[in-house]
Every structure is written in C-alpha cells, then in structure tokens.
Design an enzyme around this catalytic site. Sequence first.
Site, short mmCIF file in Angstrom:
data_model
loop_
_atom_site.label_atom_id
_atom_site.label_comp_id
_atom_site.label_asym_id
_atom_site.label_seq_id
_atom_site.Cartn_x
_atom_site.Cartn_y
_atom_site.Cartn_z
N GLY A 12 -6.98 7.66 13.07
CA GLY A 12 -7.25 9.00 12.70
C GLY A 12 -7.51 9.70 13.72
O GLY A 12 -8.43 10.99 13.74
N ASN A 14 -4.88 12.40 13.41
CA ASN A 14 -4.95 13.90 12.53
C ASN A 14 -6.60 14.61 12.10
O ASN A 14 -6.46 15.33 12.10
CB ASN A 14 -4.25 13.60 11.30
N LEU A 91 -2.98 5.39 3.36
CA LEU A 91 -2.52 4.45 3.14
C LEU A 91 -2.24 3.11 1.71
O LEU A 91 -1.43 2.30 1.72
CB LEU A 91 -1.17 3.49 3.68
N ILE A 94 -2.66 7.15 -4.26
CA ILE A 94 -3.85 7.93 -4.77
C ILE A 94 -3.89 7.16 -6.64
O ILE A 94 -2.25 7.67 -7.15
CB ILE A 94 -3.53 9.26 -4.88
N ASN A 108 -1.26 16.14 2.18
CA ASN A 108 -0.50 15.12 2.69
C ASN A 108 -0.25 15.64 3.78
O ASN A 108 0.59 16.48 4.21
CB ASN A 108 0.04 14.18 1.99
N HIS A 110 2.93 14.29 6.26
CA HIS A 110 3.70 12.82 6.45
C HIS A 110 4.47 12.83 7.73
O HIS A 110 5.18 14.09 7.69
CB HIS A 110 4.74 13.05 5.36
N ASP A 151 5.40 11.34 -1.91
CA ASP A 151 5.64 12.77 -0.41
C ASP A 151 6.57 13.42 -1.81
O ASP A 151 7.69 14.02 -1.28
CB ASP A 151 6.65 11.65 0.28
C1 GAR Z 1 0.11 9.80 10.49
O1 GAR Z 1 1.67 9.85 12.39
C2 GAR Z 1 0.28 10.47 9.69
O2 GAR Z 1 1.41 11.79 9.37
C3 GAR Z 1 1.04 9.21 9.14
O3 GAR Z 1 0.21 7.58 9.64
C4 GAR Z 1 -0.45 8.10 10.93
C5 GAR Z 1 -1.52 8.55 10.69
O4 GAR Z 1 -2.46 8.52 12.16
N1 GAR Z 1 1.17 8.96 7.16
C6 GAR Z 1 2.27 8.31 6.66
O5 GAR Z 1 2.93 7.43 6.81
C7 GAR Z 1 1.55 8.57 5.41
N2 GAR Z 1 3.21 8.80 4.47
P1 GAR Z 1 -3.92 8.50 12.26
O6 GAR Z 1 -4.70 7.58 12.35
O7 GAR Z 1 -3.82 8.68 14.16
O8 GAR Z 1 -3.94 9.87 11.79
#
Ligand code: GAR
Length: 200
Positions: A12, A14, A91, A94, A108, A110, A151
């Site tokens: 989390g 982000n 992950l 959807i 999203n 990525h 994506d």
């Molecule tokens: C992030 O790096 C995000 O970009 C990636 O998962 C991580 C989550 O980190 N998302 C993907 O790979 C989607 N295809 P977080 O839980 O610390 O935000």
Amino acid sequence: MLNVAVLVSGGGTNLQAIIDAIKAGSITNAQIKVVISNNKDAYALERAKAAGIKELCISPKDFEDRAKFNEALIDAIDKENIDLIVLAGFLVVIPEAMVKKYKNRIINIHPSLIPSFCGKGYYGLKVHEAALARGVKVTGATVHFVDEGTDTGPIIYQKAVEIKEGDTPEVLQRRVMEEAEWKLLPQAIDALANGRVKLG
Ligand code: GAR
C-alpha cells in the site's frame, strides 16, 4: 468532490502516497471513500485504518465462485457512490462487468513504461525482473485507464526511471516507486478531480 475507491493487495505504498497528497493539498477535490483489499493481511489495510478511512477485505477465497466474488466487489463499490476506482497494486483481474459499468472511471498504476513489460503475468517484482533480464537501460511507470484487456487502456501519464549497474529487482522496484509511481498516481487523481483529464 470526486469519491475515490482505492483497491489494493499488498504494502500500500501507492495508497499512502495518495493519502499524503490529499493531506498535503496536492490532490484537491477528491476524497477516499473506501479502501478494498482482496488480501486480509495486506499492510495497505493498516494504512487505511491509520488514516481513518473505511477499509474492507473482499477475498475470492470467501466466495463460492468468481462470479459471486465479482458481484460482491461491484456491490461494495456501488454502495459508496464512487466516481473513480484506483487500482494501486491490486493484483486481481477486474470483472468485465465492472469495467463496463465504470468505463473511463478506473485507473491503474503499472511499474513499467507500457507497452514494455506489461500484460498477463507482469506484476510487482516480476516486472522489474523482466526489465533487468532484458537489459533495458530505462524503465519507469505508467498510469492508464483500465479497459477490458490487461494494461491496454489509454495512457494518462508516464515517467522514465534510469536503471543502474548492479540493480536488483528490489532496488529497482523501490527507485521506480520513489521517482515515478508515488508522483504519477497522485498527479493523475488530481488531474481527474480537477478536469484536466477527462473522465469520459
Ligand atoms: C506497485 O509497484 C504497483 O505499480 C504494482 O504493484 C506494486 C504495489 O505496491 N502493480 C502492478 O504490478 C500491477 N500490474 P504498493 O502496494 O506498495 O502500492
């Protein structure tokens, strides 16, 4: 005021960047109504709690089949009067019904420069492992609208990040988060909340 749902699966960071940006006033006209995780152990849920934001765990494991899980996820979002769904490290695929219902209202983040290192199987650390294995010198992050593909939706913002000699997937992941993801995602939400990017 844009009502936002943030969907998470893991750490989390982000989500935290969004919470901090709202607090700091660099995102305006938006509030997080709910944080939803598919994983009850996700640290992201603690972050939501600490910020006083409603949090829910909706896990496919707790439902008879995928259709019932999908229904529960869409219901939970419908109940909150949501204008924008933010996938912040979510992950789970959807549901198509959700993509249709919230067309141009799901974004999203990525961790690569789409169309490189994206699509099925490219998530989290795997993206950075693939970038290092290919030997690219520049990677980055992308914020995009979510469509029926993986994506493949329209790109909103991208930011490049340099790969350095000796990078491990973990070191690179951290740099991409710090230099790109934690900036781009709040910027995109602020742009959507203030009409600089159109919700369609
Ligand atoms: C992030 O790096 C995000 O970009 C990636 O998962 C991580 C989550 O980190 N998302 C993907 O790979 C989607 N295809 P977080 O839980 O610390 O935000």
